[in-house]
Every structure is written in structure tokens, then in C-alpha cells.
Design a protein around this motif. Sequence first.
Motif, PDB file in Angstrom:
ATOM      1  N   ILE A 233       0.869  -1.171   0.000  1.00 49.89           N
ATOM      2  CA  ILE A 233       0.000   0.000   0.000  1.00 49.89           C
ATOM      3  C   ILE A 233       0.911   1.227   0.000  1.00 49.89           C
ATOM      4  N   PHE A 234       0.647   2.152  -0.902  1.00 48.84           N
ATOM      5  CA  PHE A 234       1.582   3.257  -1.111  1.00 48.84           C
ATOM      6  C   PHE A 234       0.813   4.484  -1.579  1.00 48.84           C
ATOM      7  N   ASP A 235       1.164   5.634  -1.020  1.00 52.00           N
ATOM      8  CA  ASP A 235       0.607   6.898  -1.488  1.00 52.00           C
ATOM      9  C   ASP A 235       1.763   7.742  -2.013  1.00 52.00           C
ATOM     10  N   PRO A 236       2.064   7.660  -3.309  1.00 50.06           N
ATOM     11  CA  PRO A 236       3.229   8.374  -3.844  1.00 50.06           C
ATOM     12  C   PRO A 236       3.120   9.885  -3.720  1.00 50.06           C
ATOM     13  N   LYS A 237       1.903  10.425  -3.850  1.00 47.42           N
ATOM     14  CA  LYS A 237       1.747  11.877  -3.755  1.00 47.42           C
ATOM     15  C   LYS A 237       2.005  12.353  -2.335  1.00 47.42           C
ATOM     16  N   ALA A 238       1.449  11.660  -1.343  1.00 42.66           N
ATOM     17  CA  ALA A 238       1.675  12.047   0.057  1.00 42.66           C
ATOM     18  C   ALA A 238       3.145  11.893   0.435  1.00 42.66           C
ATOM     19  N   ARG A 239       3.780  10.844  -0.084  1.00 43.03           N
ATOM     20  CA  ARG A 239       5.193  10.646   0.223  1.00 43.03           C
ATOM     21  C   ARG A 239       6.040  11.746  -0.409  1.00 43.03           C
ATOM     22  N   LYS A 240       5.722  12.139  -1.624  1.00 41.52           N
ATOM     23  CA  LYS A 240       6.471  13.205  -2.292  1.00 41.52           C
ATOM     24  C   LYS A 240       6.312  14.530  -1.548  1.00 41.52           C
ATOM     25  N   THR A 241       5.106  14.797  -1.078  1.00 42.24           N
ATOM     26  CA  THR A 241       4.872  16.013  -0.301  1.00 42.24           C
ATOM     27  C   THR A 241       5.655  15.985   1.000  1.00 42.24           C
ATOM     28  N   TYR A 242       5.665  14.841   1.646  1.00 38.72           N
ATOM     29  CA  TYR A 242       6.415  14.680   2.907  1.00 38.72           C
ATOM     30  C   TYR A 242       7.915  14.888   2.679  1.00 38.72           C
TER      31      TYR A 242
ATOM     32  N   ASN B 154       2.175  12.831  13.374  1.00 36.19           N
ATOM     33  CA  ASN B 154       0.883  12.225  13.709  1.00 36.19           C
ATOM     34  C   ASN B 154       0.058  11.951  12.458  1.00 36.19           C
ATOM     35  N   ARG B 155       0.151  12.832  11.468  1.00 40.86           N
ATOM     36  CA  ARG B 155      -0.573  12.625  10.210  1.00 40.86           C
ATOM     37  C   ARG B 155      -0.062  11.358   9.504  1.00 40.86           C
ATOM     38  N   ALA B 156       1.250  11.201   9.482  1.00 40.30           N
ATOM     39  CA  ALA B 156       1.827  10.020   8.837  1.00 40.30           C
ATOM     40  C   ALA B 156       1.490   8.743   9.596  1.00 40.30           C
ATOM     41  N   LEU B 157       1.524   8.805  10.924  1.00 33.63           N
ATOM     42  CA  LEU B 157       1.209   7.621  11.721  1.00 33.63           C
ATOM     43  C   LEU B 157      -0.255   7.223  11.583  1.00 33.63           C
ATOM     44  N   ALA B 158      -1.136   8.203  11.431  1.00 40.77           N
ATOM     45  CA  ALA B 158      -2.550   7.888  11.213  1.00 40.77           C
ATOM     46  C   ALA B 158      -2.728   7.170   9.876  1.00 40.77           C
ATOM     47  N   TRP B 159      -1.974   7.580   8.850  1.00 38.42           N
ATOM     48  CA  TRP B 159      -2.040   6.893   7.556  1.00 38.42           C
ATOM     49  C   TRP B 159      -1.568   5.449   7.705  1.00 38.42           C
TER      50      TRP B 159
END
Length: 516
Positions: free
Chosen positions: A468-477, A492-497
Amino acid sequence: MERLLQVKSFQSLGALWTRTGPPGTAILARRMTQAFGLVAMIVLGACGLLRQETPADRAINLGPDAVISYIMVDAETGDILADQSPDRPMMPASTAKVATMVAALELLGPDYRFQTRVLATDRPDDQGVLSGDLILAGGGDPLLTPQDLLGLAQRLKDLGLTRVDGRFLYDETILPVLPAINPAQPAEARYNPGISALSVDFNRWRLLWRPNAGEADTGPDIQRLPPLNIHRVTIGTDPQGPGRDVLWTEDGWRLGADAPKAGDRFLPVRNPGLATAELFRRLARQTGIDLPPPQSGAAPDDAKLAARIFSQPLAEIARLGLEHSNNLVSELVGLSAARLYLVRPDNLLTSSAVLSAWLQRAIAASGAQVDWEDWDLPNHSGLSRQARVTARQMAGVLQFAHGRRHGGWPFQSFLPAAGFRKAFRDRYLAENASARIWAKTGTMHYAKGLTGYVNGQDERTRAFALFIFDPKARKTYDALSRAERDAPAEQNRALAWIEAAEQAEQEIIMEWLTRY
């Protein structure tokens, strides 16, 4: 399992040293179970109740850009039983360790043992004084401990050594020396230590600070464990921001002015060879041996073996490394396998390419047809935001491994099993899951993976890979500054994901257990 400590008698060095005690013999030293550091980051373990949802529903719950990719195949025939976007390149995180251990077990063999040696260029005189050089030579042992170093020092003392007037060298030349596994990862992260053929206690140390009981303006009381010169700590005069109590600088470690009054941090060792040599010197002094300050250098050609210690067999190292997902263990195992197979690599990128190429050829030779076009592992542990694999490729690795035996052990037995030791962060707590899921997890911010085997109710084994991967969220991070990434709200946002991804992952696996 046991670790083998072997000592050469001084006479057996070809008249190098004069023996003053009983002949040196091989002895077995009991190993205690080692505590591995957590890899990557702490994640939340709460799981929701199962819901009847489609894969598309799960992706929506994770965010509009999240991708779920998986494949499950019959481990014997390769027949596909379930799949969704199996050829989409995904971030593997620590599931990459599976490929490393499969290749290393094949290339080195399950009984391979790493060696840490003590060498000497001369013999001591009647008072036990060595005028030549003493060398601590690393062999890449991933599980080397302070107990092992103390054992080596005590054997030297038992054989008559009291002082070295020549040089005390530490030799780490058989593997590349790196200050961190991945320089793009936080320098303060305990899961991102330096790499050396001389690595002890997983290349981590502990910093504690407490309010000083003396004058108020003297700053906190600092405790370094172990108290080695290499672990330099200064007290900063400026605040460093939330989540940044201790930072790495060119001058060593710095405790921020805004750090809590009391704290306790495990930190990575950036120069492992020197740290290991300093610790050996300290332990040798406790046994009555006086060594000069350590110097880096290759062992002279005329140096002879005085004592050595053997690691646990690779089979046990692989099992512990996969269970505890220790990055350093995977990197040292992968580097050693690449070195002994082909050539000493200069860096992790080259080493990983060597192992990946061998593994792909071996899988092709077994008759499996796998497209490796998007396979990209920059290191052996998966600690990289650039790493990419597909679910179909990882399933191919697992199917290949399923047909192999390593000292009689199936590869499945090297993986954590559901229902034991709080595996998978205490998920899959159901009777129909216990001992049916054998798999390796992988977790980074906005990336989650699980790869391994499912034992069916029909007594057949299935190999699977689920990402499971969110490339857009990872790029923003990744585009954030260090201070922005370290902020509690962002973490906390990343841990919730991650929590949502773990729940989606569990639902898919539990559906498979019900179906098969």
C-alpha cells in the motif's frame, strides 16, 4: 544457538608468542537473545473491526491517491489466485530484507559464520609486553556484542598479554565504511547507523540527561553509555524545535536548549570501527591489558592469528534479522554475501545490484518467468524512499525461496508467524490466522508492505506480496524541511495513515484466510 570462540596458543603461532598457560582450545560461548532496535519508526498498532469493503473502498479510506497492489500465487505451481495492480512499482520498505536473506542464504550457506579476529605482529616478552602491533580485525559480524569483545580480551590475558607498546590497530577493510545506511534519512535515527566490518551492539549508544544536582547554571548531567570518547555531546544554547532534542553536527551530538529537563535517547554510532576499538580497549583494561589509543589501519602482512570468535550461523542471524527487522543486520549480511560472491563492493548501491543480479539469474534458471524491469533496491534493508519493486516480483522471490532448503529449513520458517511473540504488532489475533501467516512487514511513512506465505486450509502454501503506497503524500512529505517533517502534527498525520494502511492490509489477508 552458540557462538564459537577460538584461541590459538602462543606456541601455535609458529613461535610468534611464548605460551605461559594451558594450550588454547576452541570453546563454545553461550549466546543470550539480543534486543534489536525498532526499524524505521514507531507505528500505531490499533486495528478496527473487519468490514466488507472492496479494494477501491480501502484506497479511498487511505486517501484519493493511495494505491493497493497485491498478488497471491500457489507456491508450488505459480498459479495466480488473487491479484490487483501486481505490476505497479511500489516502495517495499523492510520487505526488501526478504530478497537480501534469500540471496545470502543461497550464496553463503546456512552454516556460514562471521569471524572477528585478534592478530599480532610479534610475541610478548616474559613480562607479557608486546613490542609489535595488535590488530582487532572485523569480519562483518552483525551480532557482535560487548560480551564477545570481553571474551576476546580475557583470552589474550589468559595467554599472558599485559601491555602493547606498539600500535593498536582496528582493521575494517573487508567492507566499505559508511557513516549511515542512508544519508537522506535522519542522522539521529537509531535505525540509520554507520556501517563497518567492526560493528558492535547494532551500532547504537545511549544518551541520558538529568537535572544537575549542583549549581543551577552548570547544565544537565550527561551520561553516555558506553562512555566512549567518540560519543561527544555538547549543550546547545539555542532551541532546536519539537522532536529535535538531540541533533548530529560536524562537532558531534548537541542537546538543544529547549530539550526536556530529563531525557533518554538511543542514538546511532556514526564511526562504528573506532567505537568498537575504543570499547575493546576499555574492556581489555578491565582484564589487565594496557592498549594504546586505537588507530585505523589494515593488518600488516606479517600479522598472525592470536584469537578469534565465530558468530552464530547465518541461518540464525537471518531468522533474528527478519523477525526484528534490523537494518544493520541486513546491510552487513548483504555486503558480505556480495563480497564473497563476486568482489568487495565500494558502497551499498553496488552491493545491492550484485545481489539483485544474482537473485534474478537464479530465479530465471529455476524456470520462473519474472519481469524485473522496475526492480530497484539501492541497499539491502529497504531503508530508501527510492526503492521500488512490484508485488509480482516479490512473489517470484518467495516462490523461488519456497522450493529451497537451508540446512533443512524451509524459508517460511525464517519469517515471523501470526499468533506468536506479538508478531505484526499484535495483529491477526484470530485462531484461523495463528501459524497460517508467515511474513515480513515493511513500514515507512505513506508506504506499507507485507510479503510471505499463507498456509491454506487445503494444506497448500500460497506466496503473496501486498503493498500500500501513497506516492503523492510521500512526495509532499519528502519536500518538507527537516524541522517541518519532525513537527508532531506532521508525524501524527503520517502515523494515522500507517494505522489505516495496517487495517486495510489486515482486512485483505483475513479475507484470504477465509477464502482459502
